[in-house]
Design a protein around this motif. Sequence first.
Motif, PDB file in Angstrom:
ATOM      1  N   PHE A 204       0.834  -1.201   0.000  1.00 33.49           N
ATOM      2  CA  PHE A 204       0.000   0.000   0.000  1.00 33.49           C
ATOM      3  C   PHE A 204       0.874   1.259   0.000  1.00 33.49           C
ATOM      4  O   PHE A 204       0.619   2.212  -0.732  1.00 33.49           O
ATOM      5  CB  PHE A 204      -0.945   0.006   1.204  1.00 33.49           C
ATOM      6  CG  PHE A 204      -1.840   1.215   1.241  1.00 33.49           C
ATOM      7  CD1 PHE A 204      -2.830   1.403   0.288  1.00 33.49           C
ATOM      8  CD2 PHE A 204      -1.659   2.202   2.206  1.00 33.49           C
ATOM      9  CE1 PHE A 204      -3.636   2.535   0.289  1.00 33.49           C
ATOM     10  CE2 PHE A 204      -2.459   3.335   2.224  1.00 33.49           C
ATOM     11  CZ  PHE A 204      -3.454   3.504   1.269  1.00 33.49           C
ATOM     12  N   GLY A 310      -5.677  10.568   1.730  1.00 40.10           N
ATOM     13  CA  GLY A 310      -6.331  11.863   1.529  1.00 40.10           C
ATOM     14  C   GLY A 310      -5.442  13.021   1.969  1.00 40.10           C
ATOM     15  O   GLY A 310      -5.781  14.179   1.750  1.00 40.10           O
ATOM     16  N   MET A 349     -11.345  17.808   2.847  1.00 32.56           N
ATOM     17  CA  MET A 349     -10.072  18.035   2.161  1.00 32.56           C
ATOM     18  C   MET A 349      -9.269  19.135   2.871  1.00 32.56           C
ATOM     19  O   MET A 349      -8.066  19.022   3.043  1.00 32.56           O
ATOM     20  CB  MET A 349     -10.295  18.400   0.690  1.00 32.56           C
ATOM     21  CG  MET A 349     -10.864  17.263  -0.135  1.00 32.56           C
ATOM     22  SD  MET A 349      -9.848  15.776  -0.111  1.00 32.56           S
ATOM     23  CE  MET A 349      -8.817  16.033  -1.541  1.00 32.56           C
ATOM     24  N   HIS A 402     -11.347   5.114  -7.751  1.00 30.23           N
ATOM     25  CA  HIS A 402     -11.005   5.174  -6.325  1.00 30.23           C
ATOM     26  C   HIS A 402     -12.220   4.781  -5.461  1.00 30.23           C
ATOM     27  O   HIS A 402     -12.084   4.078  -4.464  1.00 30.23           O
ATOM     28  CB  HIS A 402     -10.507   6.582  -6.013  1.00 30.23           C
ATOM     29  CG  HIS A 402     -10.048   6.782  -4.608  1.00 30.23           C
ATOM     30  ND1 HIS A 402     -10.610   7.711  -3.785  1.00 30.23           N
ATOM     31  CD2 HIS A 402      -9.102   6.169  -3.863  1.00 30.23           C
ATOM     32  CE1 HIS A 402     -10.014   7.669  -2.598  1.00 30.23           C
ATOM     33  NE2 HIS A 402      -9.092   6.738  -2.627  1.00 30.23           N
ATOM     34  N   GLY A 439     -14.615   6.026   7.051  1.00 34.06           N
ATOM     35  CA  GLY A 439     -13.208   6.055   6.654  1.00 34.06           C
ATOM     36  C   GLY A 439     -12.292   6.220   7.845  1.00 34.06           C
ATOM     37  O   GLY A 439     -12.743   6.333   8.977  1.00 34.06           O
TER      38      GLY A 439
HETATM   39  C1  HEM Z   1      -6.391   0.129  -1.165  1.00 35.48           C
HETATM   40  C2  HEM Z   1      -6.345   1.341  -1.661  1.00 35.48           C
HETATM   41  C3  HEM Z   1      -7.144   2.523  -1.147  1.00 35.48           C
HETATM   42  C4  HEM Z   1      -8.244   2.556  -0.349  1.00 35.48           C
HETATM   43  C5  HEM Z   1      -9.004   1.396   0.253  1.00 35.48           C
HETATM   44  C6  HEM Z   1      -8.597   3.941  -0.149  1.00 35.48           C
HETATM   45  C7  HEM Z   1      -9.646   4.373   0.638  1.00 35.48           C
HETATM   46  C8  HEM Z   1      -9.941   5.685   0.900  1.00 35.48           C
HETATM   47  C9  HEM Z   1     -10.948   6.124   1.808  1.00 35.48           C
HETATM   48  C10 HEM Z   1     -11.821   5.214   2.644  1.00 35.48           C
HETATM   49  C11 HEM Z   1     -10.961   7.476   1.774  1.00 35.48           C
HETATM   50  C12 HEM Z   1     -11.896   8.368   2.593  1.00 35.48           C
HETATM   51  C13 HEM Z   1     -11.166   9.199   3.570  1.00 35.48           C
HETATM   52  C14 HEM Z   1     -10.483   8.437   4.662  1.00 35.48           C
HETATM   53  O1  HEM Z   1     -11.016   7.437   5.140  1.00 35.48           O
HETATM   54  O2  HEM Z   1      -9.389   8.830   5.029  1.00 35.48           O
HETATM   55  C15 HEM Z   1      -9.956   7.899   0.848  1.00 35.48           C
HETATM   56  C16 HEM Z   1      -9.672   9.187   0.514  1.00 35.48           C
HETATM   57  C17 HEM Z   1      -8.684   9.549  -0.333  1.00 35.48           C
HETATM   58  N1  HEM Z   1      -7.738   8.730  -0.907  1.00 35.48           N
HETATM   59 FE1  HEM Z   1      -7.784   6.741  -0.941  1.00 35.48          FE
HETATM   60  N2  HEM Z   1      -7.718   4.734  -0.835  1.00 35.48           N
HETATM   61  C18 HEM Z   1      -6.813   3.895  -1.449  1.00 35.48           C
HETATM   62  C19 HEM Z   1      -5.737   4.282  -2.215  1.00 35.48           C
HETATM   63  C20 HEM Z   1      -5.371   5.570  -2.422  1.00 35.48           C
HETATM   64  C21 HEM Z   1      -4.164   5.977  -3.090  1.00 35.48           C
HETATM   65  C22 HEM Z   1      -3.084   5.045  -3.656  1.00 35.48           C
HETATM   66  C23 HEM Z   1      -4.169   7.323  -3.114  1.00 35.48           C
HETATM   67  C24 HEM Z   1      -3.101   8.211  -3.704  1.00 35.48           C
HETATM   68  C25 HEM Z   1      -2.333   8.964  -3.008  1.00 35.48           C
HETATM   69  C26 HEM Z   1      -5.399   7.778  -2.499  1.00 35.48           C
HETATM   70  C27 HEM Z   1      -5.784   9.080  -2.340  1.00 35.48           C
HETATM   71  C28 HEM Z   1      -6.898   9.493  -1.658  1.00 35.48           C
HETATM   72  C29 HEM Z   1      -7.321  10.874  -1.606  1.00 35.48           C
HETATM   73  C30 HEM Z   1      -6.644  12.059  -2.281  1.00 35.48           C
HETATM   74  C31 HEM Z   1      -8.461  10.906  -0.786  1.00 35.48           C
HETATM   75  C32 HEM Z   1      -9.311  12.145  -0.422  1.00 35.48           C
HETATM   76  C33 HEM Z   1     -10.640  12.076  -1.149  1.00 35.48           C
HETATM   77  C34 HEM Z   1     -10.537  12.315  -2.648  1.00 35.48           C
HETATM   78  O3  HEM Z   1      -9.594  12.978  -3.101  1.00 35.48           O
HETATM   79  O4  HEM Z   1     -11.441  11.845  -3.385  1.00 35.48           O
HETATM   80  N3  HEM Z   1      -6.100   6.671  -2.079  1.00 35.48           N
HETATM   81  N4  HEM Z   1      -9.340   6.777   0.318  1.00 35.48           N
END
Ligand code: HEM
Length: 464
Positions: A204, A310, A349, A402, A439
């Motif tokens: 990850f 995030g 954000m 995503h 989350g």
């Molecule tokens: C197994 C892979 C991933 C899962 C399960 C996942 C899950 C989530 C969840 C549940 C959130 C909601 C906020 C929180 O709980 O903190 C979130 C937000 C976010 N995640 Fe992921 N994420 C994954 C991979 C990634 C990756 C690789 C990135 C790149 C850096 C990323 C970037 C973000 C961003 C920028 C947000 C803020 C909301 C948005 O921009 O739409 N995530 N993610």
Amino acid sequence: MNVISSPLHLIERARSVIDISTLLSRNPRQGGFYPRDFDVDPHTGFFPPQPLPPLPRNFSIWEKALEEAPEVLCLAENESEEALAKRPLGEKWRKTVQSWPVLDTTRLRDNIRSLQKAHMVLAFLLHYYAHSIQKPSKDASILIPRSISVPLVAVSRELGIAPVLTFADTVLWNWEFVNPQESLSVNNIRYVNLLSGSETEQAFYVVSAAVELKGVEMLQIIEGFMNLPNTSELSAVTKIKDDLLRLKKIVDELTDIFQSVRETVDPTEFYWLCRPWWSGSESKPNSQPTWIFEDVPDYAKLDLSGPSAGQSTVMHALDVFLDIDHKLVHHHRQPAPSDNNKKADRGFMERMRRYMPGKHREYLTRVGAVPCSVRAVANLNPGLREPYNGAVDALKRLRDIHIRIACIYVVTKTNSTPPPQAGIVSCHGQGPEDGRARGTGGNQVSSLLKAGRDATNRAKLPAV
Ligand code: HEM
């Protein structure tokens, strides 16, 4: 609604034309924009170019305890034979931490890399300490000993970052070279501290690193735009067009990188073995936070949510550059937000920025303060609309993917049975109280992520 003929769009366009010509006539694009001023490296972006060096010798108790932690600590809810056998060792580890003196961090102040290293080490110790301790009930408070809390808060204030494990600690500052003779790349990076010790956690962080490193190309585009002397010149418009087309391709590649989690990150391990370690201090309105920072006045006001991708500044930079309106302040954008969009956490954000190093947050503020955004320039130049919309569309598709990933790894896992290696005998109290997936930061995952996707879509400019 037909966005093309919407009178609101015409009004928005007319307004921005007036605003922008005023701005351009004042020639506000003076003074250079130098990413280095914000601790952003031209080749490695928000990563430091080299792994962080060890701390000065008198802080070695912290680093030694961190090295020892995986051998002696397990999650408190883990009741497997191995975990039960480790418990006395864990107890001893925590007692030792409690007995430490409060080390003075003043001498680290002048060296940003030492401050970052101290933050990373202490934040990992914090999560090891808090999540390995047996509690009488899920909501019971934990006293974080002053030997961790006081220096962690001190270095966090110096860095302008939250005093808890963050994306920067886990991904930007927690790596070493596989081959130190070669430069930083996703194939030449290995993560050092893994709370769960699992391949999934390693994978990850590596995927997140791949996003950060690919994102360096976006930072170069942003820098080029910020330093254009005059965005109304033909040569500038041509450059912006080329850069927007390039940006679309980069975002498409980011989407492929996001998708690659399916190959290396196991959903069950992610949910049951990694996420519990990452979670921060629960804080419910009008109640005490579960982590009490000893000898830290106003500890209840600290930001203690825990790490989330995030908090990745590179992803925020893309949003800021394209002028994505997560807070729904631009009422003229179409289609209008749905009721669910309005109910989602619009401040998420912005809050996540408090978990970034202060200099990186300043980078975002500076990019966001450009007098004439790329969206506004595209609004003025019909030839730029399609390239701009293409980049926005690519980001919308990334967010669609995503959402699917978050659904597989988090939402559908919420009511699943823990795997045997989690050692959870009774599942009581594991799921969120209202039965809906939340989350890392305690947000309702689906509506939050969909609101972000819809806000992205809303940035698109109507055809002329
Ligand atoms: C197994 C892979 C991933 C899962 C399960 C996942 C899950 C989530 C969840 C549940 C959130 C909601 C906020 C929180 O709980 O903190 C979130 C937000 C976010 N995640 Fe992921 N994420 C994954 C991979 C990634 C990756 C690789 C990135 C790149 C850096 C990323 C970037 C973000 C961003 C920028 C947000 C803020 C909301 C948005 O921009 O739409 N995530 N993610």
